[in-house]
Design a protein around this motif. Structure first.
Motif, PDB file in Angstrom:
ATOM      1  N   LEU A  10       0.841  -1.194   0.000  1.00 32.93           N
ATOM      2  CA  LEU A  10       0.000   0.000   0.000  1.00 32.93           C
ATOM      3  C   LEU A  10       0.874   1.242   0.000  1.00 32.93           C
ATOM      4  O   LEU A  10       0.616   2.194  -0.726  1.00 32.93           O
TER       5      LEU A  10
ATOM      6  N   MET B 211      -0.252   2.447  -3.281  1.00 32.78           N
ATOM      7  CA  MET B 211      -1.018   1.447  -4.028  1.00 32.78           C
ATOM      8  C   MET B 211      -0.254   0.935  -5.254  1.00 32.78           C
ATOM      9  O   MET B 211      -0.828   0.738  -6.330  1.00 32.78           O
TER      10      MET B 211
ATOM     11  N   GLY C 292      -7.121   8.796  -0.890  1.00 34.80           N
ATOM     12  CA  GLY C 292      -7.411   7.861   0.181  1.00 34.80           C
ATOM     13  C   GLY C 292      -6.392   7.804   1.292  1.00 34.80           C
ATOM     14  O   GLY C 292      -6.279   6.794   1.980  1.00 34.80           O
TER      15      GLY C 292
ATOM     16  N   LYS D  22      -8.092   4.754   2.451  1.00 33.65           N
ATOM     17  CA  LYS D  22      -7.428   3.448   2.387  1.00 33.65           C
ATOM     18  C   LYS D  22      -6.341   3.352   3.459  1.00 33.65           C
ATOM     19  O   LYS D  22      -6.009   2.269   3.921  1.00 33.65           O
TER      20      LYS D  22
ATOM     21  N   HIS E  52      -9.000  -1.171   7.208  1.00 32.24           N
ATOM     22  CA  HIS E  52      -8.134  -0.100   6.720  1.00 32.24           C
ATOM     23  C   HIS E  52      -6.689  -0.399   7.088  1.00 32.24           C
ATOM     24  O   HIS E  52      -6.421  -1.142   8.027  1.00 32.24           O
TER      25      HIS E  52
END
Length: 279
Positions: free
Chosen positions: A38, A98, A115, A200, A230
């Motif tokens: 992430l 991401m 996010g 996110k 999350h």
């Protein structure tokens, strides 16, 4: 063939692949290495007037992971979050979100819309608004200015707000002004305001500073619940709270990672004890 010729020929030969040092895929700056992460920082540095606040920092956060960040004042924790959120640009290094989103190419508002939500140490809530209205104003989408004049209440938003109120333990205070909440409850409300933006990744800075012991324990439970859906990065000095989180810990010092692993592993590291825990 002379010994000199043999040595020269040996030096010119390529090193066989099997003899090369293995590359850690979690730190290799390639799209394939980043695809399951992430947040990915590699070789990030940032100086202010000659002082290196961040120094060749590499940090990887997996999808759905919660991580605790510890370290002495001046270790680079705040600057790291400033870089992730676009408030500060690194002098060098890779910062990806991401997998393939280069955060160094975007500003703060854009990164927030992507996010990434950030909670600062001091809670900033709308004290003259009710608890529920604080969440309404924070819902993903435009809720301020002219668009707010045409906003119409709807069932989906009510369900979202009700769910967040239950999660942050403030369902019974929904119609009260935020000004009347305790310090800890304001911290929970601000976390709820972040959740309303459907992030996110949540970056949470010292969430239990100034809280009672009971509020601290409840905040650990709250963040563990949030981490189910999350990814979360928590910066904190309270080691009891960090232990309650039960997550991987990264200790920063002088802008780079000093130690990383379980809290027991990090807290027993002689370097960590010397520069941080032993103080």
């Amino acid at each position: 063939m002379t010994d000199t010729q043999s040595q020269s020929q040996s030096q010119s030969q390529p090193v066989p692949a099997a003899a090369k040092a293995p590359i850690n895929p979690a730190l290799a700056p390639t799209p394939s290495a980043r695809k399951d992460t992430l947040l990915y920082l590699d070789g990030v540095s940032r100086s202010f007037d000659g002082f290196k606040a961040i120094n060749e920092l590499s940090f990887v956060l997996a999808m759905g992971e919660m991580r605790a960040i510890i370290g002495p004042n001046g270790a680079g924790k705040t600057t790291m979050m400033d870089i992730i959120t676009g408030k500060t640009r690194p002098d060098k290094g890779d910062v990806f979100f991401m997998g393939d989103i280069d955060l160094t190419k975007h500003d703060e508002p854009t990164i927030a819309q992507m996010g990434i939500g950030r909670k600062f140490q001091k809670p900033t809530v709308f004290e003259t608004q009710t608890v529920a209205d604080n969440l309404l104003l924070s819902l993903k989408g435009e809720r301020r200015g002219i668009p707010a004049l045409f906003y119409r209440d709807n069932r989906k938003d009510r369900r979202t707000i009700d769910g967040i109120l239950d999660k942050i333990r403030l369902g019974h205070r929904r119609d009260e002004l935020a000004a009347y909440l305790s310090h800890g409850q304001k911290q929970w409300l601000e976390i709820g305001m972040l959740l309303a933006q459907d992030p996110k990744l949540l970056l949470v800075d010292e969430p239990v500073a100034g809280m009672t012991d009971a509020e601290t324990e409840e905040t650990a439970r709250l963040l563990r619940e949030i981490a189910v859906d999350h990814s979360v990065v928590v910066v904190e000095h309270d080691m009891g709270f960090v232990r309650d989180l039960g997550v991987k810990v990264t200790c920063l010092h002088e802008g780079h990672v000093l130690s990383e692993g379980s809290l027991d592993h990090v807290s027993s590291d002689p370097q960590v004890v010397e520069v941080y825990l032993g103080r």
